[in-house]
Design an enzyme around this catalytic site. Structure first.
Site, PDB file in Angstrom:
ATOM      1  N   SER A 111       2.865  -7.885 -32.406  1.00 25.25           N
ATOM      2  CA  SER A 111       3.297  -7.413 -33.730  1.00 25.25           C
ATOM      3  C   SER A 111       2.094  -6.753 -34.397  1.00 25.25           C
ATOM      4  O   SER A 111       1.124  -7.434 -34.734  1.00 25.25           O
ATOM      5  CB  SER A 111       3.764  -8.580 -34.599  1.00 25.25           C
ATOM      6  OG  SER A 111       4.730  -9.348 -33.940  1.00 25.25           O
TER       7      SER A 111
ATOM      8  N   LYS B 183      10.165  -5.163 -37.080  1.00 18.72           N
ATOM      9  CA  LYS B 183       9.510  -6.480 -36.965  1.00 18.72           C
ATOM     10  C   LYS B 183       8.866  -6.879 -38.296  1.00 18.72           C
ATOM     11  O   LYS B 183       8.890  -8.055 -38.686  1.00 18.72           O
ATOM     12  CB  LYS B 183       8.458  -6.433 -35.845  1.00 18.72           C
ATOM     13  CG  LYS B 183       7.591  -7.677 -35.720  1.00 18.72           C
ATOM     14  CD  LYS B 183       8.356  -8.926 -35.329  1.00 18.72           C
ATOM     15  CE  LYS B 183       7.421 -10.139 -35.290  1.00 18.72           C
ATOM     16  NZ  LYS B 183       8.122 -11.388 -34.966  1.00 18.72           N
TER      17      LYS B 183
HETATM   18  P1  NAD Z   1      -1.875 -16.305 -29.136  1.00 18.97           P
HETATM   19  O1  NAD Z   1      -3.093 -16.273 -29.989  1.00 18.97           O
HETATM   20  O2  NAD Z   1      -1.326 -17.617 -28.691  1.00 18.97           O
HETATM   21  O3  NAD Z   1      -2.122 -15.434 -27.800  1.00 18.97           O
HETATM   22  C1  NAD Z   1      -2.791 -14.212 -27.788  1.00 18.97           C
HETATM   23  C2  NAD Z   1      -3.403 -14.007 -26.422  1.00 18.97           C
HETATM   24  O4  NAD Z   1      -4.033 -12.722 -26.404  1.00 18.97           O
HETATM   25  C3  NAD Z   1      -4.473 -15.034 -26.064  1.00 18.97           C
HETATM   26  O5  NAD Z   1      -4.144 -15.634 -24.836  1.00 18.97           O
HETATM   27  C4  NAD Z   1      -5.754 -14.204 -25.928  1.00 18.97           C
HETATM   28  O6  NAD Z   1      -6.587 -14.595 -24.869  1.00 18.97           O
HETATM   29  C5  NAD Z   1      -5.194 -12.825 -25.621  1.00 18.97           C
HETATM   30  N1  NAD Z   1      -6.157 -11.779 -25.954  1.00 18.97           N
HETATM   31  C6  NAD Z   1      -6.724 -11.504 -27.146  1.00 18.97           C
HETATM   32  N2  NAD Z   1      -7.612 -10.488 -27.029  1.00 18.97           N
HETATM   33  C7  NAD Z   1      -7.585 -10.137 -25.720  1.00 18.97           C
HETATM   34  C8  NAD Z   1      -8.286  -9.165 -24.971  1.00 18.97           C
HETATM   35  N3  NAD Z   1      -9.193  -8.358 -25.536  1.00 18.97           N
HETATM   36  N4  NAD Z   1      -8.040  -9.071 -23.649  1.00 18.97           N
HETATM   37  C9  NAD Z   1      -7.107  -9.877 -23.056  1.00 18.97           C
HETATM   38  N5  NAD Z   1      -6.419 -10.822 -23.718  1.00 18.97           N
HETATM   39  C10 NAD Z   1      -6.654 -10.939 -25.042  1.00 18.97           C
HETATM   40  O7  NAD Z   1      -0.772 -15.467 -29.920  1.00 18.97           O
HETATM   41  P2  NAD Z   1       0.836 -15.524 -29.768  1.00 18.97           P
HETATM   42  O8  NAD Z   1       1.368 -16.562 -30.690  1.00 18.97           O
HETATM   43  O9  NAD Z   1       1.192 -15.545 -28.317  1.00 18.97           O
HETATM   44  O10 NAD Z   1       1.224 -14.105 -30.423  1.00 18.97           O
HETATM   45  C11 NAD Z   1       1.031 -12.876 -29.720  1.00 18.97           C
HETATM   46  C12 NAD Z   1       1.701 -11.763 -30.535  1.00 18.97           C
HETATM   47  O11 NAD Z   1       3.108 -12.048 -30.642  1.00 18.97           O
HETATM   48  C13 NAD Z   1       1.183 -11.628 -31.972  1.00 18.97           C
HETATM   49  O12 NAD Z   1       1.166 -10.281 -32.359  1.00 18.97           O
HETATM   50  C14 NAD Z   1       2.209 -12.420 -32.787  1.00 18.97           C
HETATM   51  O13 NAD Z   1       2.266 -11.967 -34.128  1.00 18.97           O
HETATM   52  C15 NAD Z   1       3.480 -12.107 -32.010  1.00 18.97           C
HETATM   53  N6  NAD Z   1       4.544 -13.110 -32.114  1.00 18.97           N
HETATM   54  C16 NAD Z   1       4.267 -14.457 -32.017  1.00 18.97           C
HETATM   55  C17 NAD Z   1       5.305 -15.387 -32.115  1.00 18.97           C
HETATM   56  C18 NAD Z   1       5.054 -16.883 -32.043  1.00 18.97           C
HETATM   57  O14 NAD Z   1       5.966 -17.657 -32.394  1.00 18.97           O
HETATM   58  N7  NAD Z   1       3.876 -17.343 -31.606  1.00 18.97           N
HETATM   59  C19 NAD Z   1       6.620 -14.945 -32.309  1.00 18.97           C
HETATM   60  C20 NAD Z   1       6.881 -13.575 -32.365  1.00 18.97           C
HETATM   61  C21 NAD Z   1       5.830 -12.664 -32.265  1.00 18.97           C
END
Ligand code: NAD
Length: 304
Positions: free
Chosen positions: A104, A179
């Site tokens: 997002s 979104k």
């Molecule tokens: P999270 O922090 O659990 O996971 C993010 C991942 O990205 C981590 O594993 C991290 O290692 C990886 N990452 C970050 N920088 C990186 C890089 N330079 N190279 C490789 N990997 C990298 O976050 P999440 O909760 O999984 O959310 C991810 C996205 O989805 C966000 O944009 C969030 O807003 C969206 N989202 C989350 C949810 C939820 O319920 N958690 C729901 C809908 C949307």
């Protein structure tokens, strides 16, 4: 129906194996897709390998042979880092590859990425999701997509493996705009539920019974269904972190200002999310908006 004969499915590179990315990539593996992943935490790479995927050593290593590259990282800066870095996607993807960003992020970042990628012969879709960790695990996400119709059609079997409601919303950036609206609705809904919880508790009503009957009427919502136990147990393990919702409230308020749309209630809830974060609760699930209402009403643990 998707053909699951080995060798016929596109090779997928998955970047970002966090709360969402891990279960989503595992659903693709279960459906027979060859998935090579990269993320920053070594234990998450181990989880991917245990699930039948291939752990890569870098973004470049993951994307080099991929037909489809999916990114699921926290926010715009991380999308830009994995896309534009020397070790990044645009420097190493094959021309003709399809890049699907499911993070997002700001709509403007998605539009810029599509433009830069086109110069390298890489096609792009923005495809953020809603449904939370449970929706990712159960493969019932809503997926809101921006980009070209032909690319959407090509990606549809992948989307249908990850989610249940999949919609092409318009050109590049449109998925992110939808979104942003989603995050506005979710935050306001959580805030209203949290206020109802404190009101009901202070009134001495049986809270589980009250939430059940409310959820059967017009006040019912997916938020209440998914977050009811968080409220009842004061269990704020994420889920969806307040830090990320703070990011999303920034996206929606900026995007709305750009088009001259007023968000009076959204603006207020954005401030409540920011306040919760400032008080050290940024790592908690967004249902922790309840803690802020408790403090305002001198009620419960958070107010002590
Ligand atoms: P999270 O922090 O659990 O996971 C993010 C991942 O990205 C981590 O594993 C991290 O290692 C990886 N990452 C970050 N920088 C990186 C890089 N330079 N190279 C490789 N990997 C990298 O976050 P999440 O909760 O999984 O959310 C991810 C996205 O989805 C966000 O944009 C969030 O807003 C969206 N989202 C989350 C949810 C939820 O319920 N958690 C729901 C809908 C949307």
């Amino acid at each position: 129906m998707t053909d699951t004969t080995p060798g016929t499915l596109p090779r997928i590179a998955w970047i970002g194996l966090g709360i969402m990315g891990s279960p989503m990539s595992e659903n693709l593996i279960k459906a027979g897709y060859p998935v090579t992943g990269f993320t920053l935490e070594p234990d998450k790479l181990g989880r991917l390998a245990d699930a039948g995927g291939t752990a890569a050593e870098s973004v470049a290593d993951a994307v080099r042979d991929a037909d489809v590259i999916i990114t699921m990282v926290p926010a715009s800066p991380q999308v830009e880092a994995v896309a534009y870095g020397d070790d990044g996607i645009l420097a190493h993807a094959r021309p003709g590859a399809l890049l699907i960003d499911m993070s997002s992020i700001t709509p403007g970042t998605s539009v810029g990425l599509a433009k830069a990628a086109a110069e390298k012969g890489v096609r792009v879709l923005d495809a953020p999701v809603s449904g939370g960790e449970a929706g990712a695990v159960e493969a019932v996400l809503s997926i809101m997509v921006g980009g070209e119709r032909a690319d959407f059609d090509a990606a549809l079997p992948i989307f249908e493996t990850l989610g249940r409601t999949v919609v092409l919303c318009g050109p590049h950036g449109s998925g992110q705009t939808v979104k942003a609206a989603n995050q506005l609705i979710v935050a306001v809904n959580i805030q209203a539920c949290a206020e109802a919880v404190v009101f009901l508790e202070k009134s001495g009503v049986d809270l589980p019974a009250a939430l059940d009957v409310l959820n059967g009427g017009l006040a019912g919502s997916t938020v209440l269904t998914r977050k009811k136990d968080n409220f009842l147990r004061r269990d704020f393990a994420p889920g969806f972190r307040i830090d990320l919702h703070h990011k999303d409230m920034g996206i929606v308020t900026d995007a709305a200002r750009a088009v001259g749309a007023a968000l009076p209630v959204g603006g207020l809830v954005a401030q409540l999310v920011a306040s919760l974060r400032a008080q050290g609760d940024g790592g908690l699930d967004h249902s922790a908006l309840l803690r802020s209402v408790e403090r305002l009403s001198a009620h419960g643990e958070a107010a002590a």
